[in-house]
Design a protein around this motif. Structure first.
Motif, PDB file in Angstrom:
ATOM      1  N   ASP A 185      -8.527  -2.007  10.821  1.00 44.55           N
ATOM      2  CA  ASP A 185      -8.880  -3.449  10.193  1.00 44.55           C
ATOM      3  C   ASP A 185      -7.858  -4.177   9.828  1.00 44.55           C
ATOM      4  N   GLU A 186      -6.921  -3.709   9.125  1.00 43.94           N
ATOM      5  CA  GLU A 186      -5.687  -4.291   8.671  1.00 43.94           C
ATOM      6  C   GLU A 186      -4.941  -4.914   9.836  1.00 43.94           C
ATOM      7  N   GLU A 187      -4.576  -4.045  10.721  1.00 43.16           N
ATOM      8  CA  GLU A 187      -3.779  -4.532  11.912  1.00 43.16           C
ATOM      9  C   GLU A 187      -4.503  -5.456  12.685  1.00 43.16           C
ATOM     10  N   VAL A 188      -5.969  -5.350  13.085  1.00 46.45           N
ATOM     11  CA  VAL A 188      -6.654  -6.385  13.563  1.00 46.45           C
ATOM     12  C   VAL A 188      -6.641  -7.696  12.760  1.00 46.45           C
ATOM     13  N   ALA A 189      -6.698  -7.660  11.731  1.00 47.05           N
ATOM     14  CA  ALA A 189      -6.674  -8.893  10.848  1.00 47.05           C
ATOM     15  C   ALA A 189      -5.487  -9.514  11.142  1.00 47.05           C
ATOM     16  N   GLU A 190      -4.249  -8.823  11.008  1.00 51.27           N
ATOM     17  CA  GLU A 190      -2.899  -9.290  11.219  1.00 51.27           C
ATOM     18  C   GLU A 190      -2.771  -9.882  12.620  1.00 51.27           C
ATOM     19  N   PHE A 191      -3.219  -9.332  13.522  1.00 55.28           N
ATOM     20  CA  PHE A 191      -3.277 -10.052  15.176  1.00 55.28           C
ATOM     21  C   PHE A 191      -3.889 -11.241  15.200  1.00 55.28           C
ATOM     22  N   HIS A 192      -5.294 -11.278  14.179  1.00 51.96           N
ATOM     23  CA  HIS A 192      -6.039 -12.521  14.288  1.00 51.96           C
ATOM     24  C   HIS A 192      -5.039 -13.831  13.785  1.00 51.96           C
ATOM     25  N   ARG A 193      -4.421 -13.280  12.719  1.00 51.06           N
ATOM     26  CA  ARG A 193      -3.425 -14.224  11.847  1.00 51.06           C
ATOM     27  C   ARG A 193      -2.216 -14.646  12.680  1.00 51.06           C
ATOM     28  N   VAL A 235      12.188   4.199  -4.431  1.00 51.90           N
ATOM     29  CA  VAL A 235      11.921   5.529  -4.390  1.00 51.90           C
ATOM     30  C   VAL A 235      10.120   5.596  -4.001  1.00 51.90           C
ATOM     31  N   PRO A 236       9.808   5.987  -2.893  1.00 53.83           N
ATOM     32  CA  PRO A 236       8.550   5.889  -2.355  1.00 53.83           C
ATOM     33  C   PRO A 236       7.778   6.959  -3.220  1.00 53.83           C
ATOM     34  N   HIS A 237       6.454   6.874  -3.782  1.00 54.50           N
ATOM     35  CA  HIS A 237       5.448   7.825  -4.197  1.00 54.50           C
ATOM     36  C   HIS A 237       4.331   7.899  -3.247  1.00 54.50           C
ATOM     37  N   THR A 238       4.081   8.927  -2.489  1.00 56.87           N
ATOM     38  CA  THR A 238       3.152   9.302  -1.468  1.00 56.87           C
ATOM     39  C   THR A 238       2.629  10.498  -1.741  1.00 56.87           C
ATOM     40  N   ARG A 239       1.563  10.725  -1.015  1.00 54.00           N
ATOM     41  CA  ARG A 239       0.710  12.001  -0.698  1.00 54.00           C
ATOM     42  C   ARG A 239       0.349  12.302   0.724  1.00 54.00           C
ATOM     43  N   ILE A 240       0.045  13.325   0.924  1.00 55.90           N
ATOM     44  CA  ILE A 240      -0.404  13.663   2.418  1.00 55.90           C
ATOM     45  C   ILE A 240      -2.007  13.598   2.301  1.00 55.90           C
ATOM     46  N   LEU A 241      -2.662  13.045   3.361  1.00 53.20           N
ATOM     47  CA  LEU A 241      -4.010  12.772   3.332  1.00 53.20           C
ATOM     48  C   LEU A 241      -4.687  14.050   3.805  1.00 53.20           C
ATOM     49  N   ALA A 242      -5.796  14.462   3.415  1.00 57.24           N
ATOM     50  CA  ALA A 242      -6.714  15.524   3.959  1.00 57.24           C
ATOM     51  C   ALA A 242      -7.392  14.885   5.389  1.00 57.24           C
ATOM     52  N   PRO A 243      -7.813  15.612   6.255  1.00 55.68           N
ATOM     53  CA  PRO A 243      -8.006  15.118   7.718  1.00 55.68           C
ATOM     54  C   PRO A 243      -9.515  14.011   7.550  1.00 55.68           C
ATOM     55  N   GLU A 244     -10.365  14.308   6.576  1.00 51.75           N
ATOM     56  CA  GLU A 244     -11.487  13.305   6.504  1.00 51.75           C
ATOM     57  C   GLU A 244     -10.903  12.039   5.830  1.00 51.75           C
ATOM     58  N   GLU A 245     -10.185  12.077   5.086  1.00 55.09           N
ATOM     59  CA  GLU A 245      -9.580  10.766   4.307  1.00 55.09           C
ATOM     60  C   GLU A 245      -8.704  10.261   5.151  1.00 55.09           C
ATOM     61  N   TYR A 246      -7.907  11.003   6.070  1.00 59.81           N
ATOM     62  CA  TYR A 246      -6.994  10.399   7.071  1.00 59.81           C
ATOM     63  C   TYR A 246      -7.897   9.487   7.972  1.00 59.81           C
ATOM     64  N   ALA A 247      -8.743  10.077   8.539  1.00 56.29           N
ATOM     65  CA  ALA A 247      -9.781   9.445   9.434  1.00 56.29           C
ATOM     66  C   ALA A 247     -10.354   8.061   8.958  1.00 56.29           C
ATOM     67  N   LEU A 248     -10.570   7.993   7.564  1.00 54.56           N
ATOM     68  CA  LEU A 248     -11.113   6.952   7.107  1.00 54.56           C
ATOM     69  C   LEU A 248     -10.004   5.849   6.848  1.00 54.56           C
ATOM     70  N   ARG A 249      -8.995   6.312   6.282  1.00 53.92           N
ATOM     71  CA  ARG A 249      -7.747   5.386   6.164  1.00 53.92           C
ATOM     72  C   ARG A 249      -7.181   4.841   7.313  1.00 53.92           C
ATOM     73  N   ASP A 303       0.762  -2.355  17.216  1.00 50.48           N
ATOM     74  CA  ASP A 303       0.394  -1.586  15.765  1.00 50.48           C
ATOM     75  C   ASP A 303      -1.098  -1.013  16.227  1.00 50.48           C
ATOM     76  N   ILE A 304      -2.054  -1.959  16.795  1.00 54.11           N
ATOM     77  CA  ILE A 304      -3.297  -1.633  16.814  1.00 54.11           C
ATOM     78  C   ILE A 304      -3.463  -0.521  17.814  1.00 54.11           C
ATOM     79  N   LEU A 305      -2.633  -0.478  19.016  1.00 54.05           N
ATOM     80  CA  LEU A 305      -2.729   0.545  19.761  1.00 54.05           C
ATOM     81  C   LEU A 305      -2.402   1.962  19.266  1.00 54.05           C
ATOM     82  N   GLU A 306      -1.408   1.889  18.534  1.00 51.68           N
ATOM     83  CA  GLU A 306      -0.924   2.891  17.703  1.00 51.68           C
ATOM     84  C   GLU A 306      -2.036   3.675  16.596  1.00 51.68           C
TER      85      GLU A 306
END
Length: 102
Positions: free
Chosen positions: A42-50, A22-36, A59-62
């Motif tokens: 950063d997460e995807e770039v770190a995964e590419f480096h690894r 069971v996933p527990h989720t919420r929909i982000l407000a536009p400002e938080e969405y841009a931040l996330r 994933d980075i492109l998406e």
């Protein structure tokens, strides 16, 4: 319960449900969405480096396309901007490393 506290792709909750969890989720407000999205980049770039694979580049492109959308720029517009800049300043195919200039 495993906690993540991160932005995920749209189909992830359904995939979690199909696995019997069971996933527990919420929909982000536009400002938080841009931040996330920035955090996700950063997460995807770190995964590419690894991992150094093209799936991570996809994933980075998406994430980049989603970030562009938050700025009112479509994928097509972003790709056109990329092409314009490449025509003006070039790409990176020649592997030029600038040491200095006088």
């Amino acid at each position: 319960m495993t906690e993540y506290h991160k932005l995920v792709r749209d189909r992830i909750p359904a995939l979690i449900r199909s696995g019997g969890e069971v996933p527990h989720t919420r929909i982000l407000a536009p400002e938080e969405y841009a931040l996330r999205l920035q955090e996700k980049l950063d997460e995807e770039v770190a995964e590419f480096h690894r991992d150094h694979n093209t799936e991570e580049l996809a994933d980075i492109l998406e994430v980049v396309f989603a970030l562009a959308s938050t700025l009112g720029c479509s994928e097509e517009e972003l790709l056109a901007l990329r092409q314009q800049k490449k025509e003006r300043r070039g790409g990176f195919q020649n592997r030029i490393f600038l040491i200095s200039k006088e």
